[in-house]
Design a protein around this motif. Structure first.
Motif, PDB file in Angstrom:
ATOM      1  N   LEU A  94       0.838  -1.205   0.000  1.00 59.61           N
ATOM      2  CA  LEU A  94       0.000   0.000   0.000  1.00 59.61           C
ATOM      3  C   LEU A  94       0.873   1.256   0.000  1.00 59.61           C
ATOM      4  N   ARG A  95       1.925   1.245   0.819  1.00 57.76           N
ATOM      5  CA  ARG A  95       2.809   2.428   0.867  1.00 57.76           C
ATOM      6  C   ARG A  95       3.482   2.651  -0.492  1.00 57.76           C
ATOM      7  N   ARG A  96       3.869   1.561  -1.149  1.00 57.08           N
ATOM      8  CA  ARG A  96       4.472   1.692  -2.482  1.00 57.08           C
ATOM      9  C   ARG A  96       3.453   2.224  -3.489  1.00 57.08           C
ATOM     10  N   ASP A  97       2.226   1.726  -3.430  1.00 60.90           N
ATOM     11  CA  ASP A  97       1.211   2.159  -4.400  1.00 60.90           C
ATOM     12  C   ASP A  97       0.876   3.648  -4.221  1.00 60.90           C
ATOM     13  N   VAL A  98       0.769   4.084  -2.973  1.00 63.70           N
ATOM     14  CA  VAL A  98       0.465   5.502  -2.739  1.00 63.70           C
ATOM     15  C   VAL A  98       1.672   6.364  -3.122  1.00 63.70           C
ATOM     16  N   THR A  99       2.866   5.897  -2.795  1.00 60.16           N
ATOM     17  CA  THR A  99       4.090   6.625  -3.179  1.00 60.16           C
ATOM     18  C   THR A  99       4.161   6.770  -4.701  1.00 60.16           C
ATOM     19  N   ARG A 100       3.829   5.686  -5.404  1.00 62.10           N
ATOM     20  CA  ARG A 100       3.864   5.732  -6.875  1.00 62.10           C
ATOM     21  C   ARG A 100       2.901   6.784  -7.411  1.00 62.10           C
ATOM     22  N   GLU A 101       1.700   6.856  -6.849  1.00 62.31           N
ATOM     23  CA  GLU A 101       0.721   7.843  -7.336  1.00 62.31           C
ATOM     24  C   GLU A 101       1.175   9.276  -7.021  1.00 62.31           C
ATOM     25  N   ILE A 102       1.781   9.463  -5.844  1.00 62.86           N
ATOM     26  CA  ILE A 102       2.305  10.805  -5.519  1.00 62.86           C
ATOM     27  C   ILE A 102       3.386  11.197  -6.520  1.00 62.86           C
ATOM     28  N   ARG A 103       4.276  10.247  -6.821  1.00 60.99           N
ATOM     29  CA  ARG A 103       5.357  10.566  -7.769  1.00 60.99           C
ATOM     30  C   ARG A 103       4.825  10.743  -9.195  1.00 60.99           C
ATOM     31  N   ARG A 104       3.736  10.043  -9.502  1.00 61.77           N
ATOM     32  CA  ARG A 104       3.164  10.149 -10.864  1.00 61.77           C
ATOM     33  C   ARG A 104       2.505  11.524 -11.062  1.00 61.77           C
ATOM     34  N   TRP A 105       1.677  11.958 -10.097  1.00 62.80           N
ATOM     35  CA  TRP A 105       0.869  13.164 -10.290  1.00 62.80           C
ATOM     36  C   TRP A 105       1.518  14.409  -9.706  1.00 62.80           C
ATOM     37  N   ARG A 106       2.551  14.251  -8.856  1.00 60.60           N
ATOM     38  CA  ARG A 106       3.396  15.329  -8.380  1.00 60.60           C
ATOM     39  C   ARG A 106       2.592  16.531  -7.839  1.00 60.60           C
ATOM     40  N   PRO A 107       1.742  16.276  -6.846  1.00 56.55           N
ATOM     41  CA  PRO A 107       0.890  17.353  -6.321  1.00 56.55           C
ATOM     42  C   PRO A 107       1.641  18.355  -5.459  1.00 56.55           C
ATOM     43  N   ASP A 108       1.133  19.607  -5.475  1.00 55.27           N
ATOM     44  CA  ASP A 108       1.551  20.652  -4.529  1.00 55.27           C
ATOM     45  C   ASP A 108       0.787  20.527  -3.223  1.00 55.27           C
ATOM     46  N   LEU A 109      -0.383  19.883  -3.323  1.00 59.58           N
ATOM     47  CA  LEU A 109      -1.264  19.746  -2.158  1.00 59.58           C
ATOM     48  C   LEU A 109      -1.930  18.375  -2.217  1.00 59.58           C
ATOM     49  N   VAL A 162       6.078  16.749  -1.489  1.00 54.56           N
ATOM     50  CA  VAL A 162       4.754  17.383  -1.342  1.00 54.56           C
ATOM     51  C   VAL A 162       4.854  18.430  -0.236  1.00 54.56           C
ATOM     52  N   PRO A 163       4.562  19.705  -0.540  1.00 52.19           N
ATOM     53  CA  PRO A 163       4.754  20.734   0.489  1.00 52.19           C
ATOM     54  C   PRO A 163       3.639  20.839   1.532  1.00 52.19           C
ATOM     55  N   GLU A 164       2.424  20.362   1.193  1.00 52.28           N
ATOM     56  CA  GLU A 164       1.309  20.626   2.108  1.00 52.28           C
ATOM     57  C   GLU A 164       0.238  19.530   2.018  1.00 52.28           C
ATOM     58  N   VAL A 165      -0.346  19.216   3.172  1.00 53.15           N
ATOM     59  CA  VAL A 165      -1.405  18.204   3.243  1.00 53.15           C
ATOM     60  C   VAL A 165      -2.569  18.778   4.048  1.00 53.15           C
ATOM     61  N   TYR A 166      -3.797  18.587   3.534  1.00 49.52           N
ATOM     62  CA  TYR A 166      -4.998  18.878   4.326  1.00 49.52           C
ATOM     63  C   TYR A 166      -5.587  17.530   4.758  1.00 49.52           C
ATOM     64  N   ALA A 167      -5.689  17.303   6.060  1.00 42.44           N
ATOM     65  CA  ALA A 167      -6.338  16.092   6.570  1.00 42.44           C
ATOM     66  C   ALA A 167      -7.716  16.475   7.104  1.00 42.44           C
ATOM     67  N   VAL A 168      -8.755  15.822   6.569  1.00 42.00           N
ATOM     68  CA  VAL A 168     -10.132  16.171   6.945  1.00 42.00           C
ATOM     69  C   VAL A 168     -10.303  16.072   8.462  1.00 42.00           C
ATOM     70  N   GLN A 169     -10.883  17.113   9.056  1.00 40.21           N
ATOM     71  CA  GLN A 169     -10.963  17.213  10.516  1.00 40.21           C
ATOM     72  C   GLN A 169     -12.225  17.974  10.894  1.00 40.21           C
TER      73      GLN A 169
END
Ligand SMILES: [Zn+2]
Length: 233
Positions: A94-109, A162-169
């Motif tokens: 799971l960590r690899r799959d999420v890491t892959r998507e982050i590296r693929r789409w390269r989000p700022d947020l 990734v510079p910033e994360v919003y976690a639903v709260q």
């Protein structure tokens, strides 16, 4: 709210999470010119009150509902990772799959779920939500950033910070975003999740009440709430 203007990635546990929990913010970011990609970690195949429902059929229905809802809000694309609903674990895969998507789409947020459960923070109640939130934070730092993590992802998926994360709260949000102008779009997106919404009018009342409570302290008619996590450089 973030001053970045690059791509946004929403990592959620189930089809419908982005729209119920932060659809107003997604629509607002799209209106501000941001490109939003949804990554849905599980297949959502347990999300039915109908005891006769077949899980394979439900997966297909929920994927289609999620694609339609994302289109309502202006989301660019929806990716499904296909993990079993309700059985998510914090694994290397799971960590690899999420890491892959982050590296693929390269989000700022990244917008994601909250890894903490308290009795008042409903978005942290579901086990899949907490595991998703925690894995996303682990992937933001350090796994997506470091080239020695998951060497099998190279050279196709280069490290990304990734510079910033919003976690639903919902309990005590650090960041309250005014969604008054996008509340109707959020409700339209929620309406797309017909397999999850029995009585839409009751859901609408609940969603408007929640958004009003979140906005009250700021004077916003409707709002969504987050922990705003700025990732140290
Ligand atoms: Zn969920």
């Amino acid at each position: 709210m973030t001053t970045a203007n690059g791509p946004v990635m929403f990592v959620a546990a189930h089809p419908d999470d982005p729209d119920f929990l932060a659809g107003g913010t997604v629509a607002r970011l799209v209106k501000e010119g941001r490109e939003v990609t949804y990554v849905i970690v599980t297949n959502g195949n347990k999300g039915s009150a109908d005891r006769g429902a077949k899980s394979g059929r439900l997966t297909a229905i929920r994927e289609e509902e999620q694609r339609r809802a994302a289109r309502v809000l202006g989301g660019r694309r929806v990716k499904f990772n296909g993990y079993e609903d309700g059985e998510l674990e914090d694994t290397r895969a799971l960590r690899r799959d999420v890491t892959r998507e982050i590296r693929r789409w390269r989000p700022d947020l990244i917008i994601t779920l909250n890894p903490h459960r308290t009795y008042n923070n409903f978005p942290g109640w579901h086990r899949d939500h907490r595991i998703t939130g925690r894995v996303v934070l682990d992937c933001v730092y350090p796994l997506a950033r470091d080239d020695l993590a998951f060497p099998e992802l190279l050279p196709e998926f280069e490290p990304h910070k990734v510079p910033e994360v919003y976690a639903v709260q919902w309990e005590q949000p650090h960041l309250v975003i005014d969604i008054t102008d996008t509340m109707d779009l959020k409700l339209e997106a929620i309406h797309c999740h017909a397999s999850q919404v029995g009585d839409f009018e009751a859901v609408e009342v609940r969603m408007r009440n929640r958004a009003a409570i979140l906005g009250k302290g700021k004077g916003y008619p409707y709002a969504e709430g987050f922990d705003d996590i700025v990732v140290p450089g």
